[in-house]
Write a protein that holds these residues in place. Structure first.
Motif, PDB file in Angstrom:
ATOM      1  N   UNK A  91       0.813  -1.208   0.000  1.00 21.39           N
ATOM      2  CA  UNK A  91       0.000   0.000   0.000  1.00 21.39           C
ATOM      3  C   UNK A  91       0.851   1.264   0.000  1.00 21.39           C
ATOM      4  N   UNK A  92       2.064   1.157   0.507  1.00 18.18           N
ATOM      5  CA  UNK A  92       2.919   2.326   0.660  1.00 18.18           C
ATOM      6  C   UNK A  92       4.371   1.906   0.485  1.00 18.18           C
ATOM      7  N   UNK A  93       5.266   2.884   0.650  1.00 19.30           N
ATOM      8  CA  UNK A  93       6.691   2.620   0.442  1.00 19.30           C
ATOM      9  C   UNK A  93       7.228   1.633   1.464  1.00 19.30           C
ATOM     10  N   UNK A  94       6.726   1.665   2.676  1.00 14.17           N
ATOM     11  CA  UNK A  94       7.179   0.730   3.715  1.00 14.17           C
ATOM     12  C   UNK A  94       6.862  -0.700   3.320  1.00 14.17           C
ATOM     13  N   UNK A 154       7.534   7.608  -8.330  1.00 13.69           N
ATOM     14  CA  UNK A 154       6.548   7.336  -9.365  1.00 13.69           C
ATOM     15  C   UNK A 154       5.292   6.647  -8.826  1.00 13.69           C
ATOM     16  N   UNK A 155       5.441   5.652  -7.955  1.00 10.55           N
ATOM     17  CA  UNK A 155       4.306   4.813  -7.563  1.00 10.55           C
ATOM     18  C   UNK A 155       3.729   5.151  -6.192  1.00 10.55           C
ATOM     19  N   UNK A 156       4.561   5.719  -5.304  1.00 12.62           N
ATOM     20  CA  UNK A 156       4.078   5.966  -3.945  1.00 12.62           C
ATOM     21  C   UNK A 156       4.151   7.434  -3.548  1.00 12.62           C
ATOM     22  N   UNK A 157       4.524   8.284  -4.501  1.00 11.83           N
ATOM     23  CA  UNK A 157       4.556   9.728  -4.261  1.00 11.83           C
ATOM     24  C   UNK A 157       5.363  10.048  -3.001  1.00 11.83           C
ATOM     25  N   UNK A 158       6.499   9.408  -2.876  1.00 11.38           N
ATOM     26  CA  UNK A 158       7.339   9.550  -1.688  1.00 11.38           C
ATOM     27  C   UNK A 158       8.752   9.917  -2.111  1.00 11.38           C
ATOM     28  N   UNK A 159       9.278  10.933  -1.462  1.00  8.34           N
ATOM     29  CA  UNK A 159      10.654  11.351  -1.724  1.00  8.34           C
ATOM     30  C   UNK A 159      11.577  10.559  -0.809  1.00  8.34           C
ATOM     31  N   UNK A 160      12.375   9.692  -1.401  1.00 12.11           N
ATOM     32  CA  UNK A 160      13.266   8.816  -0.643  1.00 12.11           C
ATOM     33  C   UNK A 160      14.703   9.298  -0.816  1.00 12.11           C
ATOM     34  N   UNK A 183       9.184   9.748   4.760  1.00 11.81           N
ATOM     35  CA  UNK A 183       8.082   9.890   5.712  1.00 11.81           C
ATOM     36  C   UNK A 183       7.353   8.553   5.837  1.00 11.81           C
ATOM     37  N   UNK A 184       7.697   7.821   6.886  1.00 12.79           N
ATOM     38  CA  UNK A 184       7.170   6.468   7.097  1.00 12.79           C
ATOM     39  C   UNK A 184       5.913   6.550   7.966  1.00 12.79           C
ATOM     40  N   UNK A 185       4.849   7.028   7.385  1.00 18.85           N
ATOM     41  CA  UNK A 185       3.601   7.213   8.144  1.00 18.85           C
ATOM     42  C   UNK A 185       2.932   5.891   8.501  1.00 18.85           C
ATOM     43  N   UNK A 186       3.260   4.807   7.770  1.00 23.78           N
ATOM     44  CA  UNK A 186       2.605   3.523   8.024  1.00 23.78           C
ATOM     45  C   UNK A 186       3.317   2.715   9.104  1.00 23.78           C
TER      46      UNK A 186
END
Length: 734
Positions: A91-94, A154-160, A183-186
């Motif tokens: 569901x997310x980057x995590x 591209x897929x999770x709209x997260x700046x890593x 930003x590991x909100x999950x």
């Protein structure tokens, strides 16, 4: 390594750096292929070598190039539909990072010989996590960094943001620790929940549990197998009590096989393979390693080292490791990897050895039924891929022919700019200094009059072919040919400081070449004359249909005039070109001042010889013919001078002519006849002096008569003057 990665690198190089860069890399690597098949395996080192050579060409670091390759690879695989696989990993980057190690498992059927890396996550916080990366390949660290960064964007709209904490080698494995900031909100902090006393406690006999998993293993902290499923026991009767590492090799994940590492990687899929084959193959001794023959460097890059096709004889298990707190042990819940019935026969397993609650039996039977169809489809795809590869080779061959033809009409630098979309007007450029050469065939009009059109074309083709071959050794550009005229330039489109010397050297080669071309009617050698001038010009593309690279300016006109005023087998140059030549190398001869189009007289020169470094004159083939021409001209000039300067004597007998004013004419029209005068006495000084004066005047009048004839004036006027003077003087003597 599969061709999917290599083909993505090629497309990236062509898009970002141009086709010529990829052609240069191919030349350095001695590659003859233009495309790589996505499902075919190639050499392991080829990808890294391409990146290193590209780094040398572009002066970019290898790490930056590998990062670019990783970023663009995520976009490239969208063409194959793999972007959907990346999207459903979590569901997310995590979630994506925690399941990253299992990504290659989903693609093992498409790429069965893939050597995937291993990932696992630790030290997870609300601001990031620590990612461990292990791979048997070297040099792909920044490639992975680019891929993870692009997936997050591209897929999770997260700046890593990724930092390399450490990197070291463990035997043949590269182990890298990444620190990921995002930003590991999950993230949910794990805690051990307290057991509710009111929960339903369902006890189950361990034998019933083990029966459900016939390929399970219970492993103690010392990695001793303390229990095994019935199917495993049938294959390995003495498996209980043995150490895990004595029977199985850990295929995935790429970690050290010990208790702590297994517990840390409990969310990874574990794959084991038996150390010893379950059944010997009859052809095992026939397998040879392809390492003794002679192979080219290209074959080593493109060819995958042969692998022993004996994996089907080894038992492969894939499953999950789960720590059981009550047992203080780890249970491995596994199923065998069986693609078809042939694998079962080779491993000695049967359908009833497989569990009934999962899809193992269905997969084996379905795989057998679909094997023929899949093999047929695979053969068709291979044929299509081979046909496509052949078509691509033919296309590349035709493109090269097109490029060669285009570069013969327009300079490569200008043609590439036109391809990139620049307008022709923007390609116009001013060159402060260049040297232009014009040449034409001496007496070409009279030669054509005695030849057929096909013979004229044949002569011109032979002549221009020889000139074009001379161009290969000189930094000159052929502008155009009009009839028998040949136009060259040096100093553009690539600027050069020694453009005048390049043109003169080319002119010497042209003179050597032209004397090998003969007139078929009389077998006489053709001769050309050459004119050169140096100065500024404007160059650019003129026209849309049949575009040509043209030169404009007074320099072109002056060079053409120098050719028109040149002599046979001579190089006529202006003072501007003469100043650019080294007088220690080129020997010249100054010509009389030349006036062009009513301008001020200008000094011109003929280039006679070229000297070597020792100062010796270099003898050329055309010098022999030039000396013969000079000798004939000298003989003709001598004859003319003899006729002009021959002394004229007074005839002693003057035929009577018609009377004029009471006197007879004393000199006929033809003054070349001699006239004998009476012998003079010693005391007759007056008479001798008068005779001498008369001879001088007659000679002067004869010279004036010849000059009048050369100037086209009426010859009768000076003749009348001579006759009148002779008439009066003869009367005086008489």
């Amino acid at each position: 390594m599969y061709g999917l990665l290599l083909q993505s690198a090629i497309e990236i190089i062509r898009a970002r750096y141009g086709q010529e860069t990829w052609d240069e890399i191919k030349t350095i690597l001695h590659l003859e292929v233009n495309t790589f098949s996505a499902f075919q395996q190639y050499g392991e080192t080829l990808f890294v070598r391409i990146a290193k050579i590209l780094s040398e060409i572009t002066n970019e670091s290898v790490s930056d190039i590998m990062d670019i390759f990783g970023v663009e690879f995520v976009s490239y695989i969208s063409n194959y539909g793999y972007d959907r696989v990346l999207k459903i990993l979590g569901h997310n980057m995590r979630d994506f990072l925690n399941g990253l190690d299992n990504l290659h498992e989903y693609m093992r059927y498409t790429y069965p010989r893939m050597r995937p890396p291993s990932f696992y996550v630790e030290k997870e916080t609300a601001t990031g996590l620590t990612l461990h990366y292990r791979s048997r390949r070297r040099g792909f660290v920044h490639y992975v960094v680019g891929q993870i960064t692009e997936v997050g964007r591209r897929f999770y709209n997260t700046d890593v943001q990724i930092a390399v904490v450490s990197e070291h080698e463990e035997l043949d494995v590269t182990h890298v620790i990444f620190e990921l900031k995002f930003e590991n909100t999950a993230f949910i902090k794990q805690s051990v929940p307290e057991k509710d006393s009111n929960e339903l406690d369902l006890n189950i006999d361990c034998h019933i549990f083990f029966e459900l998993f016939p390929f399970h293993m219970v492993i103690s902290e010392s990695l001793e197998i303390i229990s095994a499923g019935d199917s495993l026991t049938q294959l390995f009767p003495n498996i209980v009590g043995e150490l895990l590492r004595d029977i199985f090799n850990l295929v995935r994940p790429i970690i050290t096989l010990n208790w702590s590492q297994i517990v840390l990687h409990s969310n990874n899929v574990f794959e084991f393979s038996t150390i010893e084959p379950l059944r010997k193959s009859s052809g095992e001794n026939e397998i040879t390693i392809n390492g003794t023959g002679d192979h080219s460097y290209t074959d080593m890059l493109l060819t995958v080292p042969p692998q022993q096709e004996v994996q089907e004889e080894y038992l492969r298990l894939r499953g999950q490791m789960l720590y059981v707190y009550e047992w203080k042990a780890i249970i491995y819940l596994a199923t065998p990897v069986l693609e078809n019935l042939d694998v079962m026969f080779n491993t000695g397993l049967f359908i009833n050895d497989l569990s009934m609650h999962d899809s193992s039996r269905d997969l084996v039977l379905a795989g057998t039924q679909q094997s023929a169809e899949l093999n047929l489809a695979l053969d068709q795809e291979r044929q299509k891929s081979k046909a496509l590869e052949e078509s691509m080779k033919k296309l590349d061959t035709e493109m090269k022919k097109t490029d060669v033809l285009l570069y013969q009409m327009i300079p490569k630098k200008i043609a590439d700019r036109l391809r990139s979309g620049e307008k022709a007007v923007n390609l116009c450029e001013t060159f402060e200094s260049c040297t232009i050469l014009f040449s034409d065939v001496v007496g070409f009009t009279s030669i054509c009059a005695s030849l057929t059109p096909m013979e004229v074309v044949s002569i011109l083709n032979e002549m221009y072919t020889k000139f074009d071959k001379c161009l290969e050794t000189h930094n000159c550009y052929k502008v155009e040919t009009i009839g028998d005229a040949y136009m060259l330039v040096s100093g553009l489109p690539e600027r050069a400081r020694n453009h005048a010397a390049e043109i003169i050297d080319m002119a010497f080669d042209m003179l050597d070449s032209i004397i090998t071309v003969t007139n078929p009617t009389n077998n006489e050698k053709l001769k050309i004359r050459i004119g050169c001038h140096s100065g500024p010009v404007v160059a650019g593309i003129a026209g849309i249909k049949m575009p040509r690279y043209c030169l404009f300016g007074d320099t072109v006109t002056t060079a053409n005039k120098m050719e028109q005023t040149s002599k046979t087998l001579q190089i006529h140059i202006t003072d501007a070109t003469h100043r650019l030549l080294d007088p220690k190398i080129y020997e010249t001869q100054e010509c009389p001042n030349l006036t062009l189009n009513g301008t001020m007289p200008m000094t011109t020169y003929f280039v006679l010889y070229k000297k070597d470094r020792s100062g010796n004159i270099q003898s050329r083939s055309f010098h022999t013919i030039l000396q013969e021409i000079s000798r004939h001209e000298a003989e003709a000039a001598g004859v003319k001078q003899t006729v002009t300067t021959k002394p004229t004597e007074i005839p002693n007998h003057v035929p009577a002519g018609p009377k004029e004013n009471g006197f007879n004419r004393s000199l006929p029209a033809n003054i070349s006849k001699s006239i004998e005068l009476p012998e003079a006495n010693d005391d007759d000084n007056l008479t001798l002096q008068s005779q001498h004066n008369l001879l001088s005047k007659i000679k002067l009048s004869h010279d004036q008569s010849i000059k009048s004839k050369e100037n086209g004036s009426d010859p009768r006027e000076p003749m009348k003057s001579v006759q009148r003077q002779s008439h009066s003087r003869a009367c005086e003597l008489l």
